[in-house]
Every structure is written in C-alpha cells, then in structure tokens.
Write a protein that holds these residues in place. Structure first.
Motif, PDB file in Angstrom:
ATOM      1  N   GLY A  32       0.824  -1.201   0.000  1.00  0.00           N
ATOM      2  CA  GLY A  32       0.000   0.000   0.000  1.00  0.00           C
ATOM      3  C   GLY A  32       0.856   1.248   0.000  1.00  0.00           C
ATOM      4  O   GLY A  32       1.997   1.236  -0.487  1.00  0.00           O
ATOM      5  N   THR A  33       0.354   2.338   0.572  1.00  0.00           N
ATOM      6  CA  THR A  33       1.077   3.607   0.488  1.00  0.00           C
ATOM      7  C   THR A  33       1.577   4.109   1.840  1.00  0.00           C
ATOM      8  O   THR A  33       2.763   4.029   2.135  1.00  0.00           O
ATOM      9  N   TYR A  50      -4.676  -1.653   6.733  1.00  0.00           N
ATOM     10  CA  TYR A  50      -6.044  -1.710   6.210  1.00  0.00           C
ATOM     11  C   TYR A  50      -7.080  -1.918   7.312  1.00  0.00           C
ATOM     12  O   TYR A  50      -8.130  -2.515   7.083  1.00  0.00           O
ATOM     13  N   ASN A  55     -12.648   0.264   5.304  1.00  0.00           N
ATOM     14  CA  ASN A  55     -11.792  -0.420   4.350  1.00  0.00           C
ATOM     15  C   ASN A  55     -12.238  -1.878   4.256  1.00  0.00           C
ATOM     16  O   ASN A  55     -12.495  -2.523   5.264  1.00  0.00           O
ATOM     17  N   ASP A  91       3.945  -1.136   3.156  1.00  0.00           N
ATOM     18  CA  ASP A  91       3.614   0.143   2.534  1.00  0.00           C
ATOM     19  C   ASP A  91       4.857   0.756   1.908  1.00  0.00           C
ATOM     20  O   ASP A  91       5.994   0.401   2.262  1.00  0.00           O
ATOM     21  N   ASP A 115      -3.023  10.295  -1.026  1.00  0.00           N
ATOM     22  CA  ASP A 115      -1.664  10.200  -1.552  1.00  0.00           C
ATOM     23  C   ASP A 115      -1.194  11.495  -2.208  1.00  0.00           C
ATOM     24  O   ASP A 115      -0.030  11.892  -2.059  1.00  0.00           O
ATOM     25  N   THR A 146      -2.033  -2.040  -3.788  1.00  0.00           N
ATOM     26  CA  THR A 146      -3.433  -1.681  -3.551  1.00  0.00           C
ATOM     27  C   THR A 146      -3.662  -0.236  -3.988  1.00  0.00           C
ATOM     28  O   THR A 146      -4.251   0.567  -3.272  1.00  0.00           O
ATOM     29  N   LYS A 147      -3.196   0.060  -5.173  1.00  0.00           N
ATOM     30  CA  LYS A 147      -3.315   1.398  -5.752  1.00  0.00           C
ATOM     31  C   LYS A 147      -3.191   1.252  -7.261  1.00  0.00           C
ATOM     32  O   LYS A 147      -2.189   0.712  -7.756  1.00  0.00           O
ATOM     33  N   ARG A 181      -1.919  -4.405 -10.089  1.00  0.00           N
ATOM     34  CA  ARG A 181      -2.440  -3.271  -9.331  1.00  0.00           C
ATOM     35  C   ARG A 181      -3.910  -3.533  -9.010  1.00  0.00           C
ATOM     36  O   ARG A 181      -4.738  -3.676  -9.916  1.00  0.00           O
ATOM     37  N   HIS A 183      -7.613  -2.636  -7.373  1.00  0.00           N
ATOM     38  CA  HIS A 183      -8.483  -1.504  -7.054  1.00  0.00           C
ATOM     39  C   HIS A 183      -8.406  -1.256  -5.550  1.00  0.00           C
ATOM     40  O   HIS A 183      -8.412  -2.193  -4.755  1.00  0.00           O
ATOM     41  N   THR A 184      -8.305  -0.001  -5.145  1.00  0.00           N
ATOM     42  CA  THR A 184      -8.144   0.317  -3.731  1.00  0.00           C
ATOM     43  C   THR A 184      -9.185  -0.392  -2.867  1.00  0.00           C
ATOM     44  O   THR A 184     -10.393  -0.370  -3.175  1.00  0.00           O
ATOM     45  N   SER A 186     -10.419   0.524  -0.259  1.00  0.00           N
ATOM     46  CA  SER A 186     -11.380   1.470   0.309  1.00  0.00           C
ATOM     47  C   SER A 186     -12.672   1.485  -0.501  1.00  0.00           C
ATOM     48  O   SER A 186     -13.706   1.961  -0.039  1.00  0.00           O
TER      49      SER A 186
END
Length: 229
Positions: A32-33, A50, A55, A91, A115, A146-147, A181, A183-184, A186
């Motif tokens: 993740g970020t 998460y 989430n 992350d 972000d 997750t982005k 990648r 989809h988020t 969230s």
C-alpha cells in the motif's frame, strides 16, 4: 518532527530499516502507500494495515483463501492468516521527514490520508529498497499494489508513489515476478454495486490479477459473492 508510519517497528515486523516488513517468509507481497502515526491523526483507529472501519481489505482477502472475513480490528487473527498463507503486507512510505507537527497545514494535509496530499511534502524515507531486498531474499512469487496509480504518467517525479511503484515493478520484470495493481480496498471509484465487498471481489478477480493469488483456494468461485447494481 517527522511523521512516521504508524506500524513501523511493529512487533510482527523485522528490525531496523525493515520495520514495515513481516518476520515470516512470503510468496505474496501486497503493498500500500502510507498510514500516519497516531500523534498526527488522532482519529486513526487502524491497529494494523487496512484496519480502518471503511476499508474492505479484511472482508475480501481471506475470501480468496476460502476463509471467512476477518474483523478489521482483530489483529491477532489477521497476523495468523497472513503468516499461514505466506502473505506479506507492507507500505511504500516509511516517513515524511519535512512534516512539522506544529504546522496546522501539514497536520491537515496528512489527516486527509490522500496520496496526492502526502506528495506535496518534499523529504521522504521510502520503503522501496527494503521491499526490493525482501523480494530478493524471501522467494516472493507475486506482488500486488493496492493502488491503481497513474500508469499513463510519463517519467513520474521521483518523490511520488507512482515512481516508487514503477521501481518495484521494473525490478520484478527483470526477475520474472508478476505484478498487479488492485483496485483500492477502500472501494473509492468502484462504481455501483452492493454489497460493496462482493463487488470488490469481482473487480479484483476479473480485472486486477487476484485469480493469480498464490494462496487462491481451489474451491474459490466469484459466483459465491453475488452483488446487485
């Protein structure tokens, strides 16, 4: 005062500069970020990656392994699930080094947990090199972000999440390790569909590479997770 990742140095993680990576070996790496430490975001209730209430990660990921959803606050069960299925979660960003806790604009920016707002800072400690080292040493077979990111951006700036994602992707290409990648979790931008976690399961499976999860259950079927638009 730098803003450090909330889970840097977690008891389930490696020591020192590897403090955002788990102690166990992993075939799957999910990246993740950033999640700011509590002093910067007092209402940040997440106790592990998460872990925010809104989430869907822990509602979705165990389903692919043929298991029930895990409550977002049940960290012991989350850690057991990850270790047993050889999944590492990490992350991209360790800390924002030019953040000032006495600067209300900085605090407000970080509290958005967006972000693009984080990228308005200039001095970062990235987790990219420890991640690359982890991939090389742990026998990682697949990497997921997750982005969705900005795949259409040409030559993204160095201090951006997109640039760090591409460094890892390029390394994996050289090692012939597949990357995807997601989809988020969230659910932002997911479009219509209810229940939301079922819609996200379909998106990950149909479009984002989840059907290649190394831990995917032989009995998994997306048809077990119907949703209506």
């Amino acid at each position: 005062m730098a803003c450090t990742h909330k889970f840097y140095g977690h008891h389930a993680h490696l020591a020192g500069k590897n403090g955002l990576l788990p102690k166990w070996k992993a075939k799957t790496l999910i990246i993740g970020t950033f999640n700011p430490e509590q002093s910067w975001h007092l209402t940040n209730s997440a106790e592990y990656y998460y872990g925010r209430v809104r989430n869907y990660f822990w509602k979705v990921l165990p389903r692919f392994a043929g298991l029930d959803a895990i409550p977002h606050a049940d960290v012991p069960t989350q850690l057991t699930f990850l270790e047993r299925n050889q999944i590492a979660v990490s992350d991209l960003l360790v800390s924002i080094n030019d953040a000032d806790l006495n600067n209300q604009e900085h605090v407000a920016r970080i509290k958005t947990v967006l972000d693009d707002k984080i990228e308005l800072f200039n001095q970062f400690t990235w987790n990219t090199d420890p991640i690359l080292d982890f991939i090389a040493k742990q026998g990682v077979e697949a990497v997921y972000f997750t982005k969705l990111g900005k795949v259409g951006t040409v030559n993204p700036k160095e201090n951006t999440f997109e640039a760090q994602i591409r460094k890892i992707e390029n390394c994996c290409i050289n090692k012939k390790i597949p990357t995807y990648r997601l989809h988020t979790p969230s659910g932002q931008g997911l479009g219509p569909g209810s229940p939301r976690d079922h819609k996200l399961i379909h998106r990950w499976y149909d479009d984002n590479g989840a059907k290649q999860f190394p831990f995917l259950s032989a009995n998994f079927s997306k048809l077990d997770f119907p949703f209506s638009n």
